[in-house]
Motif scaffolding. Structure first.
Motif, PDB file in Angstrom:
ATOM      1  N   GLU A  34       0.844  -1.202   0.000  1.00 32.74           N
ATOM      2  CA  GLU A  34       0.000   0.000   0.000  1.00 32.74           C
ATOM      3  C   GLU A  34       0.882   1.256   0.000  1.00 32.74           C
ATOM      4  OE1 GLU A  34      -2.712   2.474  -0.215  1.00 32.74           O
ATOM      5  OE2 GLU A  34      -3.559   0.474   0.161  1.00 32.74           O
ATOM      6  N   ALA A  35       0.697   2.115  -1.009  1.00 32.60           N
ATOM      7  CA  ALA A  35       1.558   3.310  -1.117  1.00 32.60           C
ATOM      8  C   ALA A  35       0.734   4.563  -1.388  1.00 32.60           C
ATOM      9  CB  ALA A  35       2.586   3.096  -2.235  1.00 32.60           C
ATOM     10  N   THR A  36      -0.569   4.494  -1.117  1.00 27.39           N
ATOM     11  CA  THR A  36      -1.478   5.567  -1.545  1.00 27.39           C
ATOM     12  C   THR A  36      -1.174   6.909  -0.902  1.00 27.39           C
ATOM     13  OG1 THR A  36      -3.138   3.834  -1.675  1.00 27.39           O
ATOM     14  CG2 THR A  36      -3.902   6.110  -2.009  1.00 27.39           C
ATOM     15  N   HIS A  37      -0.902   6.915   0.386  1.00 29.89           N
ATOM     16  CA  HIS A  37      -0.738   8.213   1.035  1.00 29.89           C
ATOM     17  C   HIS A  37       0.685   8.430   1.557  1.00 29.89           C
ATOM     18  CE1 HIS A  37      -4.975   9.105   0.623  1.00 29.89           C
ATOM     19  NE2 HIS A  37      -5.223   7.873   1.029  1.00 29.89           N
ATOM     20  N   LEU A  38       1.635   7.720   0.967  1.00 27.83           N
ATOM     21  CA  LEU A  38       3.019   7.888   1.427  1.00 27.83           C
ATOM     22  C   LEU A  38       3.585   9.217   0.935  1.00 27.83           C
ATOM     23  CD1 LEU A  38       4.610   4.339   0.935  1.00 27.83           C
ATOM     24  CD2 LEU A  38       3.454   5.314   2.937  1.00 27.83           C
ATOM     25  N   ASP A  39       4.541   9.763   1.708  1.00 30.37           N
ATOM     26  CA  ASP A  39       5.167  11.010   1.264  1.00 30.37           C
ATOM     27  C   ASP A  39       6.329  10.693   0.314  1.00 30.37           C
ATOM     28  OD1 ASP A  39       7.645  10.690   2.756  1.00 30.37           O
ATOM     29  OD2 ASP A  39       6.405  11.004   4.534  1.00 30.37           O
ATOM     30  N   PRO A  40       6.808  11.714  -0.412  1.00 27.98           N
ATOM     31  CA  PRO A  40       7.841  11.473  -1.435  1.00 27.98           C
ATOM     32  C   PRO A  40       9.106  10.818  -0.890  1.00 27.98           C
ATOM     33  CG  PRO A  40       6.914  13.668  -1.682  1.00 27.98           C
ATOM     34  CD  PRO A  40       6.325  13.103  -0.430  1.00 27.98           C
ATOM     35  N   VAL A  41       9.461  11.114   0.344  1.00 30.57           N
ATOM     36  CA  VAL A  41      10.687  10.534   0.905  1.00 30.57           C
ATOM     37  C   VAL A  41      10.539   9.022   1.082  1.00 30.57           C
ATOM     38  CG1 VAL A  41      12.251  10.550   2.890  1.00 30.57           C
ATOM     39  CG2 VAL A  41      11.310  12.699   2.029  1.00 30.57           C
ATOM     40  N   ARG A  42       9.390   8.609   1.625  1.00 30.88           N
ATOM     41  CA  ARG A  42       9.131   7.176   1.799  1.00 30.88           C
ATOM     42  C   ARG A  42       9.064   6.476   0.438  1.00 30.88           C
ATOM     43  NH1 ARG A  42       6.078   5.282   5.924  1.00 30.88           N
ATOM     44  NH2 ARG A  42       6.458   3.253   4.987  1.00 30.88           N
ATOM     45  N   LEU A  43       8.396   7.127  -0.522  1.00 28.73           N
ATOM     46  CA  LEU A  43       8.254   6.526  -1.856  1.00 28.73           C
ATOM     47  C   LEU A  43       9.613   6.366  -2.518  1.00 28.73           C
ATOM     48  CD1 LEU A  43       5.091   8.503  -2.922  1.00 28.73           C
ATOM     49  CD2 LEU A  43       5.246   6.009  -2.730  1.00 28.73           C
ATOM     50  N   SER A  44      10.436   7.365  -2.344  1.00 24.52           N
ATOM     51  CA  SER A  44      11.769   7.319  -2.930  1.00 24.52           C
ATOM     52  C   SER A  44      12.588   6.188  -2.301  1.00 24.52           C
ATOM     53  CB  SER A  44      12.423   8.692  -2.740  1.00 24.52           C
ATOM     54  OG  SER A  44      13.795   8.585  -2.817  1.00 24.52           O
ATOM     55  N   ALA A  45      12.435   5.992  -1.004  1.00 23.60           N
ATOM     56  CA  ALA A  45      13.155   4.905  -0.332  1.00 23.60           C
ATOM     57  C   ALA A  45      12.694   3.547  -0.860  1.00 23.60           C
ATOM     58  CB  ALA A  45      12.946   4.997   1.179  1.00 23.60           C
ATOM     59  N   LEU A  46      11.444   3.468  -1.321  1.00 19.04           N
ATOM     60  CA  LEU A  46      10.944   2.209  -1.881  1.00 19.04           C
ATOM     61  C   LEU A  46      11.445   1.969  -3.301  1.00 19.04           C
ATOM     62  CD1 LEU A  46       7.203   2.205  -0.712  1.00 19.04           C
ATOM     63  CD2 LEU A  46       9.052   0.737   0.112  1.00 19.04           C
ATOM     64  N   GLY A  47      12.001   3.029  -3.940  1.00 16.72           N
ATOM     65  CA  GLY A  47      12.559   2.839  -5.283  1.00 16.72           C
ATOM     66  C   GLY A  47      11.837   3.603  -6.372  1.00 16.72           C
ATOM     67  N   LEU A  48      10.929   4.514  -5.966  1.00 18.07           N
ATOM     68  CA  LEU A  48      10.210   5.297  -6.975  1.00 18.07           C
ATOM     69  C   LEU A  48      10.888   6.656  -7.161  1.00 18.07           C
ATOM     70  CD1 LEU A  48       6.463   5.746  -7.438  1.00 18.07           C
ATOM     71  CD2 LEU A  48       7.854   7.779  -7.196  1.00 18.07           C
ATOM     72  N   THR A  49      11.213   6.973  -8.406  1.00 21.16           N
ATOM     73  CA  THR A  49      11.751   8.301  -8.706  1.00 21.16           C
ATOM     74  C   THR A  49      10.867   8.946  -9.764  1.00 21.16           C
ATOM     75  OG1 THR A  49      14.013   7.695  -8.185  1.00 21.16           O
ATOM     76  CG2 THR A  49      13.727   9.580  -9.634  1.00 21.16           C
ATOM     77  N   ALA A  50      10.420  10.171  -9.493  1.00 18.25           N
ATOM     78  CA  ALA A  50       9.554  10.873 -10.443  1.00 18.25           C
ATOM     79  C   ALA A  50      10.268  12.110 -10.962  1.00 18.25           C
ATOM     80  CB  ALA A  50       8.253  11.272  -9.756  1.00 18.25           C
ATOM     81  N   LEU A  51      10.260  12.248 -12.279  1.00 15.60           N
ATOM     82  CA  LEU A  51      10.790  13.464 -12.897  1.00 15.60           C
ATOM     83  C   LEU A  51       9.602  14.292 -13.336  1.00 15.60           C
ATOM     84  CD1 LEU A  51      13.701  12.244 -15.180  1.00 15.60           C
ATOM     85  CD2 LEU A  51      13.762  13.124 -12.870  1.00 15.60           C
TER      86      LEU A  51
END
Ligand code: ATP
Length: 242
Positions: A71-88
């Motif tokens: 579940e990643a719906t309401h995670l903040d960018p720092v947590r998402l980035s730690a999971l391996g997601l990078t958004a440009l």
């Protein structure tokens, strides 16, 4: 990494419904394009996936975003980035007064000194033009060079899923082709998953496996990229004739 978006609804300022039940999937190592006209909701989807909606006075009303099942719906960018997601995101957010080298160092701050050094060498090997201009002010790089710098910076975050919003915006056709070829190479060499958001349908369709077309916050077409490109009706009806 697998991205799963399920029946996502998103609003701005509590009233403007920008996503009206969007579902899509990017499989591990898969490249997917998200196309559609102005105002269709593409940037909203990127912001939602990257945890950035609150920054734009928006929020997810309903539905789910999952990364590798988590579940990643309401995670903040720092947590998402730690999971391996990078958004440009749109707009090339580089440090314009720093040099390309300094931008790369800033982007790779989570790496060990050794990994950072190797990562920067890899970026310069991939983008020789950035190496030539490594000590100039990044704000003076051309649009294409800035896009390459952003991709280099993204690489230094060691992403598993790369989400790229409108990389072709404002670039000459030759540079668009170069950026697309780079995304394609990165995806293949690194085994990344790629979600590519574009208004330039033809450029995007050349480098992705599957495509979703958004219109007014809903998915109106979903299919194989090659089939979509070969299908005159799809191209004309959904994507314009250019
Ligand atoms: P474009 O390519 O023009 O950016 P898009 O497909 O990315 O288009 P979005 O930017 O996601 O579309 O916009 C979807 C809807 O949400 C539009 O109606 C837009 O006006 C609205 N919208 C986008 N950002 C905001 C915001 N910060 N506040 C209020 N409404 C917004």
């Amino acid at each position: 990494m697998e991205l799963l978006v399920e029946n996502l609804k998103a609003v701005y300022r509590g009233v403007i419904l920008a996503l009206d039940g969007v579902s899509l999937r990017v499989g591990p190592g898969e490249a997917v394009a998200l196309l559609g006209p102005n105002g269709a909701g593409k940037s909203t989807l990127v912001r939602a996936v990257a945890g950035l909606l609150p920054k734009f006075e928006g929020r997810v009303l309903d539905g789910h975003i999952r990364l590798n099942g988590q579940e990643a719906t309401h995670l903040d960018p720092v947590r998402l980035s730690a999971l391996g997601l990078t958004a440009l995101l749109e707009g090339r957010p580089i440090f314009r007064h720093l040099t390309p080298l300094e931008n790369l160092v800033a982007a790779g701050h989570r790496l060990s000194p050794k990994a950072l050094k190797e990562g920067i060498e890899e970026v310069f090997a991939r983008f020789p033009r950035l190496f030539e201009r490594r000590n100039e002010q990044a704000g003076y790089l051309s649009g294409g060079e800035q896009q390459m710098l952003l991709l280099g910076m993204a690489l230094l975050t060691e992403p598993k899923l790369l989400v790229v919003d409108e990389p072709s915006l404002g670039l000459a056709p030759k540079l668009v082709a170069e950026v697309m070829a780079t995304l394609d190479a990165l995806r293949r060499e690194k085994g990344l998953s790629l979600l590519l958001v574009e208004q330039n349908a033809r450029a995007a369709l050349g480098v992705v496996d599957r495509v979703y077309v958004l219109e007014r916050g809903r998915v109106v077409f979903e299919g194989d990229a090659k089939a979509a490109m070969a299908d005159q009706d799809v191209m004309e009806f959904y994507l314009g004739k250019d």
